[in-house]
Write a protein that holds these residues in place. Sequence first.
Motif, PDB file in Angstrom:
ATOM      1  N   ASN A 116       0.657  -0.976   0.013  1.00  0.00           N
ATOM      2  CA  ASN A 116      -0.401  -0.242  -0.106  1.00  0.00           C
ATOM      3  C   ASN A 116       0.619   1.821   0.151  1.00  0.00           C
ATOM      4  OD1 ASN A 116      -2.118  -1.543   2.117  1.00  0.00           O
ATOM      5  ND2 ASN A 116      -2.299  -1.377   0.237  1.00  0.00           N
ATOM      6  N   LYS A 117       2.164   0.977   0.554  1.00  0.00           N
ATOM      7  CA  LYS A 117       2.888   2.282   0.448  1.00  0.00           C
ATOM      8  C   LYS A 117       3.705   2.751  -0.453  1.00  0.00           C
ATOM      9  CE  LYS A 117       5.694   5.012   2.690  1.00  0.00           C
ATOM     10  NZ  LYS A 117       5.109   6.526   2.914  1.00  0.00           N
ATOM     11  N   VAL A 118       3.668   1.763  -1.999  1.00  0.00           N
ATOM     12  CA  VAL A 118       4.574   1.557  -2.609  1.00  0.00           C
ATOM     13  C   VAL A 118       3.406   2.012  -4.025  1.00  0.00           C
ATOM     14  CG1 VAL A 118       4.529   0.655  -5.184  1.00  0.00           C
ATOM     15  CG2 VAL A 118       5.808  -0.028  -2.818  1.00  0.00           C
ATOM     16  N   LYS A 119       2.216   1.979  -3.406  1.00  0.00           N
ATOM     17  CA  LYS A 119       0.713   3.221  -4.240  1.00  0.00           C
ATOM     18  C   LYS A 119       0.499   4.102  -3.705  1.00  0.00           C
ATOM     19  CE  LYS A 119      -1.845  -1.098  -5.149  1.00  0.00           C
ATOM     20  NZ  LYS A 119      -2.855  -1.743  -4.668  1.00  0.00           N
ATOM     21  N   ILE A 120       1.474   4.488  -2.206  1.00  0.00           N
ATOM     22  CA  ILE A 120       0.701   6.289  -1.689  1.00  0.00           C
ATOM     23  C   ILE A 120       1.891   6.658  -2.266  1.00  0.00           C
ATOM     24  CG2 ILE A 120       1.185   7.495   0.532  1.00  0.00           C
ATOM     25  CD1 ILE A 120       0.049   5.325   1.746  1.00  0.00           C
ATOM     26  N   GLU A 121       3.475   6.428  -2.355  1.00  0.00           N
ATOM     27  CA  GLU A 121       4.420   6.811  -3.279  1.00  0.00           C
ATOM     28  C   GLU A 121       4.255   7.297  -4.618  1.00  0.00           C
ATOM     29  OE1 GLU A 121       6.402   8.442  -1.620  1.00  0.00           O
ATOM     30  OE2 GLU A 121       5.895   7.500   0.005  1.00  0.00           O
ATOM     31  N   LYS A 122       2.881   6.503  -5.034  1.00  0.00           N
ATOM     32  CA  LYS A 122       2.819   6.134  -6.739  1.00  0.00           C
ATOM     33  C   LYS A 122       1.638   7.646  -7.014  1.00  0.00           C
ATOM     34  CE  LYS A 122       4.136   2.897  -8.637  1.00  0.00           C
ATOM     35  NZ  LYS A 122       3.602   0.277  -9.415  1.00  0.00           N
ATOM     36  N   SER A 123       0.949   7.672  -6.203  1.00  0.00           N
ATOM     37  CA  SER A 123      -0.031   8.935  -5.889  1.00  0.00           C
ATOM     38  C   SER A 123       0.579  10.680  -5.691  1.00  0.00           C
ATOM     39  CB  SER A 123      -1.028   8.533  -4.815  1.00  0.00           C
ATOM     40  OG  SER A 123      -0.359   9.325  -4.079  1.00  0.00           O
ATOM     41  N   ASN A 124       1.382  10.370  -5.365  1.00  0.00           N
ATOM     42  CA  ASN A 124       2.537  11.737  -6.489  1.00  0.00           C
ATOM     43  C   ASN A 124       1.957  12.113  -6.964  1.00  0.00           C
ATOM     44  OD1 ASN A 124       2.438  12.410  -3.264  1.00  0.00           O
ATOM     45  ND2 ASN A 124       4.499  11.904  -3.235  1.00  0.00           N
ATOM     46  N   TYR A 125       2.042  11.101  -7.877  1.00  0.00           N
ATOM     47  CA  TYR A 125       2.654  11.643  -9.521  1.00  0.00           C
ATOM     48  C   TYR A 125       0.770  12.278 -10.263  1.00  0.00           C
ATOM     49  CZ  TYR A 125       6.636   8.949  -9.678  1.00  0.00           C
ATOM     50  OH  TYR A 125       7.863   7.918  -9.747  1.00  0.00           O
ATOM     51  N   TYR A 126      -0.202  12.176  -9.924  1.00  0.00           N
ATOM     52  CA  TYR A 126      -1.115  12.564 -10.023  1.00  0.00           C
ATOM     53  C   TYR A 126      -1.852  14.006  -9.457  1.00  0.00           C
ATOM     54  CZ  TYR A 126      -1.894   7.792 -11.613  1.00  0.00           C
ATOM     55  OH  TYR A 126      -2.109   6.668 -11.987  1.00  0.00           O
ATOM     56  N   PRO A 127      -2.090  15.184 -10.161  1.00  0.00           N
ATOM     57  CA  PRO A 127      -2.782  16.205  -9.524  1.00  0.00           C
ATOM     58  C   PRO A 127      -3.719  15.923  -8.530  1.00  0.00           C
ATOM     59  CG  PRO A 127      -4.126  15.447 -11.403  1.00  0.00           C
ATOM     60  CD  PRO A 127      -2.808  14.167 -11.286  1.00  0.00           C
ATOM     61  N   SER A 128      -3.989  16.782  -7.787  1.00  0.00           N
ATOM     62  CA  SER A 128      -4.834  16.729  -6.240  1.00  0.00           C
ATOM     63  C   SER A 128      -5.860  17.250  -6.837  1.00  0.00           C
ATOM     64  CB  SER A 128      -4.217  18.008  -4.864  1.00  0.00           C
ATOM     65  OG  SER A 128      -3.239  17.033  -4.887  1.00  0.00           O
ATOM     66  N   ILE A 129      -7.569  17.387  -6.704  1.00  0.00           N
ATOM     67  CA  ILE A 129      -8.730  17.769  -6.996  1.00  0.00           C
ATOM     68  C   ILE A 129      -9.838  18.289  -5.871  1.00  0.00           C
ATOM     69  CG2 ILE A 129     -10.677  17.936  -8.180  1.00  0.00           C
ATOM     70  CD1 ILE A 129      -9.246  16.621 -10.432  1.00  0.00           C
ATOM     71  N   GLY A 130      -9.652  19.261  -5.134  1.00  0.00           N
ATOM     72  CA  GLY A 130     -11.074  19.023  -3.958  1.00  0.00           C
ATOM     73  C   GLY A 130     -11.971  20.595  -4.461  1.00  0.00           C
ATOM     74  N   LEU A 131     -12.794  20.164  -3.572  1.00  0.00           N
ATOM     75  CA  LEU A 131     -13.974  21.530  -3.718  1.00  0.00           C
ATOM     76  C   LEU A 131     -14.351  22.584  -2.520  1.00  0.00           C
ATOM     77  CD1 LEU A 131     -17.161  21.642  -5.192  1.00  0.00           C
ATOM     78  CD2 LEU A 131     -17.686  20.194  -3.549  1.00  0.00           C
ATOM     79  N   SER A 132     -14.460  23.622  -3.010  1.00  0.00           N
ATOM     80  CA  SER A 132     -14.393  24.454  -1.864  1.00  0.00           C
ATOM     81  C   SER A 132     -15.520  25.212  -1.241  1.00  0.00           C
ATOM     82  CB  SER A 132     -13.141  25.118  -1.585  1.00  0.00           C
ATOM     83  OG  SER A 132     -13.351  25.602  -3.014  1.00  0.00           O
ATOM     84  N   GLY A 133     -16.249  25.481  -0.610  1.00  0.00           N
ATOM     85  CA  GLY A 133     -16.931  26.507  -0.255  1.00  0.00           C
ATOM     86  C   GLY A 133     -16.622  27.366   0.712  1.00  0.00           C
ATOM     87  N   GLY A 134     -17.987  28.185   0.973  1.00  0.00           N
ATOM     88  CA  GLY A 134     -17.718  29.120   2.117  1.00  0.00           C
ATOM     89  C   GLY A 134     -18.461  30.481   2.393  1.00  0.00           C
ATOM     90  N   TYR A 135     -18.069  31.268   3.163  1.00  0.00           N
ATOM     91  CA  TYR A 135     -19.290  31.584   3.439  1.00  0.00           C
ATOM     92  C   TYR A 135     -18.694  33.327   4.234  1.00  0.00           C
ATOM     93  CZ  TYR A 135     -23.508  35.034   5.720  1.00  0.00           C
ATOM     94  OH  TYR A 135     -24.350  35.830   6.373  1.00  0.00           O
ATOM     95  N   THR A 136     -18.900  34.645   3.370  1.00  0.00           N
ATOM     96  CA  THR A 136     -18.187  35.587   4.270  1.00  0.00           C
ATOM     97  C   THR A 136     -18.707  36.973   4.621  1.00  0.00           C
ATOM     98  OG1 THR A 136     -16.149  35.206   3.105  1.00  0.00           O
ATOM     99  CG2 THR A 136     -16.387  37.301   3.999  1.00  0.00           C
ATOM    100  N   ALA A 137     -18.520  37.194   6.206  1.00  0.00           N
ATOM    101  CA  ALA A 137     -19.988  38.316   6.516  1.00  0.00           C
ATOM    102  C   ALA A 137     -18.589  39.264   6.416  1.00  0.00           C
ATOM    103  CB  ALA A 137     -20.727  38.269   7.385  1.00  0.00           C
ATOM    104  N   LEU A 138     -18.444  41.248   6.386  1.00  0.00           N
ATOM    105  CA  LEU A 138     -18.064  42.227   6.808  1.00  0.00           C
ATOM    106  C   LEU A 138     -18.883  43.118   7.490  1.00  0.00           C
ATOM    107  CD1 LEU A 138     -14.773  43.492   6.973  1.00  0.00           C
ATOM    108  CD2 LEU A 138     -15.732  43.809   4.238  1.00  0.00           C
ATOM    109  N   LYS A 139     -18.075  44.084   8.355  1.00  0.00           N
ATOM    110  CA  LYS A 139     -18.846  45.668   8.622  1.00  0.00           C
ATOM    111  C   LYS A 139     -17.267  46.247   8.985  1.00  0.00           C
ATOM    112  CE  LYS A 139     -22.286  47.546  11.431  1.00  0.00           C
ATOM    113  NZ  LYS A 139     -21.474  48.990  11.456  1.00  0.00           N
TER     114      LYS A 139
END
Length: 425
Positions: free
Chosen positions: A260-283
């Motif tokens: 499994n560790k071999v596969k973990i190291e190989k994962s660095n050859y792939y891009p990372s994709i993430g979903l983000s969201g948020g809420y902001t309030a300012l005064k």
Amino acid sequence: LLLIMSFGQLIAQKNVQLSLKDAVKMALLNSDQSKILDLNIKSAQNKLAGVKSTQYPDVKLSGQYNYLTNANADINFNLGESSSTPPKVNNLLFGQLNISVPLFSGFKIKNSIKAFSNNYTATTFQSKNGKEQLSIKTIETYINLYKSEKVIQLVSENLKSAKQRVVDFTNMEENGLLAKNDLLKVKLQEASLKVSLSEAKKNAFMLNYQLTNFLKLPENTKIVVADFNTQNVNDLKVTSSGIARADKKALEYQLKAAKNKVKIEKSNYYPSIGLSGGYTALKLGDILTVYNAMNVGVGISYNFSNIFKNKSQVEIAKINANELNYKLNQLNDAVKIQVENAKQEYTLALSNLSVYKQSEVQAVENYRIVNDKFANGLADTRDILEADVQQLQAKINKENAKASVLLAYYKLVNAKGNLISKLLN
């Protein structure tokens, strides 16, 4: 004063009758080594839980309030009219809620969970193997204590006879019926037996002390061991059950984790994709208020240098996996040898017991014959003393052989990896 002190020690000493099975149970429950093994499992379990949590969203809430000392604010908004009263800018309030979810990371999270899961399983088997070795250590100490107690018992009985022989020979020597040299011989044998008894008591004390500390019993505890009669020893059955070594299983799961560790190291050859969201309030004082500022998006990152830099890490992980594979092969061969050696040791112990049982019968009969000859003047002092020593040694050998059969049996069961299940179930 000595009598009073001895009586006080006897009162302070607590006798505890303990069977072999109970001793192993106490070792698994009370010993520090067993508790360390349990903690190792808990540690691996928490590490696995921590890795699993990485697949869940990250939620961050932050807020901030700043007091401003009448800051000047130039706002170039065309409001159509000017105000004679400038707005106050003496505080800033800011709040933000961010949520991010990993969508794809080259299967790193998935393989990390598998790796830590396999490590956790390997740790459970390592703990089981450790407790197997803890059990056989307890059994060996317990049986050695039994042997020492039997030596004390047999030597004490022989010492009584030796003391009576000294009394009889002294009377005979005083009446001119025996040479002084013969009296000295029996006195020397009595002294030798006293030395042997002192040594046996010392050995028994140290084994008892070792076992009581190991089982976390009070130091003044005197363990009363169970007798291994011949019938119990002969009732031992060696089954043809297969080998279930926990150390072998642990290494197998360590090998899975390494892959499994071999596969973990190989994962660095792939891009990372993430979903983000948020809420902001300012005064900002009286001049700016922002709310319902929702945001959502997708992010992608890729480190091109990993194409070159990560190759060595992958190779190291592969080497570690190959090394564990060779270690597993070595262990398989070692286990086969251990099991076969344990079988031969058990067979030899049974054979020795049969021989020593016959030897005891022969030694007892020989002593009886020589004693009758001595009483009729047909044997000398050396003959009777030699026959007495042979009789004592034959009895000790038989008791040791009985205990050795039991120890060899449990060592065979331990070599197969079935000791705890066989003894406690």
